[in-house]
Design a protein around this motif. Structure first.
Motif, mmCIF file in Angstrom:
data_model
loop_
_atom_site.group_PDB
_atom_site.id
_atom_site.type_symbol
_atom_site.label_atom_id
_atom_site.label_comp_id
_atom_site.label_asym_id
_atom_site.label_seq_id
_atom_site.Cartn_x
_atom_site.Cartn_y
_atom_site.Cartn_z
ATOM 1 N N ASP A 1 -1.222 4.292 -5.026
ATOM 2 C CA ASP A 1 -2.222 3.264 -5.349
ATOM 3 C C ASP A 1 -3.065 3.655 -6.555
ATOM 4 N N GLY B 1 -3.204 -4.595 -2.032
ATOM 5 C CA GLY B 1 -3.132 -3.729 -0.859
ATOM 6 C C GLY B 1 -2.139 -4.262 0.171
ATOM 7 N N HIS B 2 -2.222 -3.690 1.369
ATOM 8 C CA HIS B 2 -1.291 -4.084 2.434
ATOM 9 C C HIS B 2 -1.519 -5.532 2.838
ATOM 10 N N SER C 1 0.850 -1.192 0.000
ATOM 11 C CA SER C 1 0.000 0.000 0.000
ATOM 12 C C SER C 1 0.880 1.235 0.000
#
Length: 400
Positions: free
Chosen positions: A266, A286-287, A262
């Motif tokens: 993004d 994402g993370h 992330s």
């Protein structure tokens, strides 16, 4: 001889649990703490990283730190320069004195402090002011390339900070070379110790199940993966362009680019994927907190960093997972690939070279598997946390 049980005071505080690990420096400190044959102690309760120490006195306002005025007049230059420099000097002195007082209260003079460098540090300077005899540092960063990092006063602080360290651990030869050119770091004061980690246990890991749960529509595709924060230095834009070039010929249709991480880029990167017309084959996850499992789930690891990369843990994780890596020639990543034969090295920002290296693996699965095995063998022999800790203990012993 360095005696096990001796206390080492350290900046910043090592994570106490695995789920507190958030960065490469955290991973280093956690692995070191788990494997070291002595106790690591925090100087005080103030959990300030080296980067925060530098930023605390330099982040007031971008305009205050900008020494290039809009006007060409000398009067404008003086008005701009003098307040900025005075602010910098006052802030650094104030922070250094505060740290020195904290160290003097909390650390015996004959103790050892181990500072982990991730920016422009004051801790080594403060330690010497406090009268601490032995100061060790681990250098996790390369010199900055932005305008702020070139400021003459900041470079003076960097030089003084290194000069106040008695010995230094560099996480790669490239890290030493960069700081040798920047501040004249001496080789006889440096140990080269690669980052290490505890070898993951994949005996209970079901790769097919993990992939089907994560991306069920492309389970059978070849996964090209990257696990890194979405920051310009990591080279995601270069990777997307290389991936688009890879797909142009139509020879490698059963392939997916899987991006874990992330950050502020993004939306920009997702838009770039659309502009390149590859959004159907690119997956932004994402993370992630399962970097170990992610490394084993992909087929090819890629790290196309364009600057400031020393030795990313995602490369080491992929090596332990027996995955070949394609990396740029930035920092110490190329050293692990060249030493192990477990991947390919391309020039930073070379879109065509990156695409060709990935295509080579896609066209030759046998070589892909063989290089992954080479990477794993090297990691098990040279990159474990126990080996890193043993080498660090030897570095401590040279100070004692």
């Amino acid at each position: 001889m360095f005696k096990p049980g001796t206390e080492i005071y350290i900046y910043p505080q090592p994570p106490r649990h695995a789920d507190e690990v958030q960065s490469g420096v955290d991973r280093y400190l956690y692995a070191l703490q788990q494997s070291l044959a002595c106790e690591l102690k925090l100087v005080n309760k103030r959990d300030m990283t080296a980067q925060q120490a530098g930023e605390a006195v330099t982040t007031a306002n971008e305009e205050e730190l900008d020494l290039i005025p809009n006007s060409n007049s000398k009067k404008s230059l003086l008005r701009k320069c003098i307040p900025s420099v005075c602010f910098l000097i006052y802030g650094y002195i104030q922070e250094t004195v505060t740290l020195a007082l904290e160290m003097r209260r909390g650390v015996p003079e004959q103790s050892m402090i181990h500072v982990n460098r991730v920016g422009c540090e004051l801790q080594t300077i403060a330690a010497k002011i406090a009268g601490i005899e032995r100061v060790m540092t681990t250098v996790h960063n390369l010199p900055g390339e932005d305008l702020e990092a070139q400021h003459w006063f900041r470079r003076c602080i960097e030089w003084l900070s290194f000069a106040c360290g008695d010995r230094h651990i560099c996480v790669s030869h490239a890290t030493f070379d960069a700081w040798h050119q920047r501040v004249g770091l001496r080789r006889d004061k440096v140990e080269i110790i690669y980052n290490g980690m505890t070898p993951p246990d994949y005996s209970q890991f079901d790769r097919d199940q993990y992939r089907s749960k994560l991306l069920p529509t492309v389970t059978d595709a070849v996964w090209i993966g990257i696990c890194a924060r979405l920051h310009p230095m990591k080279g995601h834009a270069v990777l997307l362009q290389a991936f688009a070039r890879l797909l142009q010929g139509g020879e490698h249709s059963e392939v997916a680019l899987v991006i874990a991480g992330s950050g502020g880029l993004d939306q920009e990167l997702q838009q770039l994927a659309k502009d390149l017309e590859i959004e159907d084959s690119v997956y932004f996850l994402g993370h992630r907190t399962d970097a170990i499992e992610f490394a084993a789930a992909i087929d090819i690891n890629v790290l196309p960093s364009i600057h400031s990369e020393t030795l990313g843990y995602s490369l080491i994780e992929a090596m332990f997972a027996a995955r070949p890596s394609v990396v740029s020639d930035v920092g110490g990543m190329k050293e692990l690939i060249q030493n192990s034969g477990g991947g390919k090295v391309v020039k930073a920002c070379d879109v065509e070279g990156l695409a060709d290296a990935l295509a080579c693996y896609l066209s030759n699965p046998t070589q892909m598997t063989a290089d992954g095995q080479k990477a794993q063998c090297y990691a098990l022999e040279h990159l474990t946390a126990d080996q890193m800790a043993a080498a660090t203990m030897e570095a401590y012993a040279k100070l004692v």
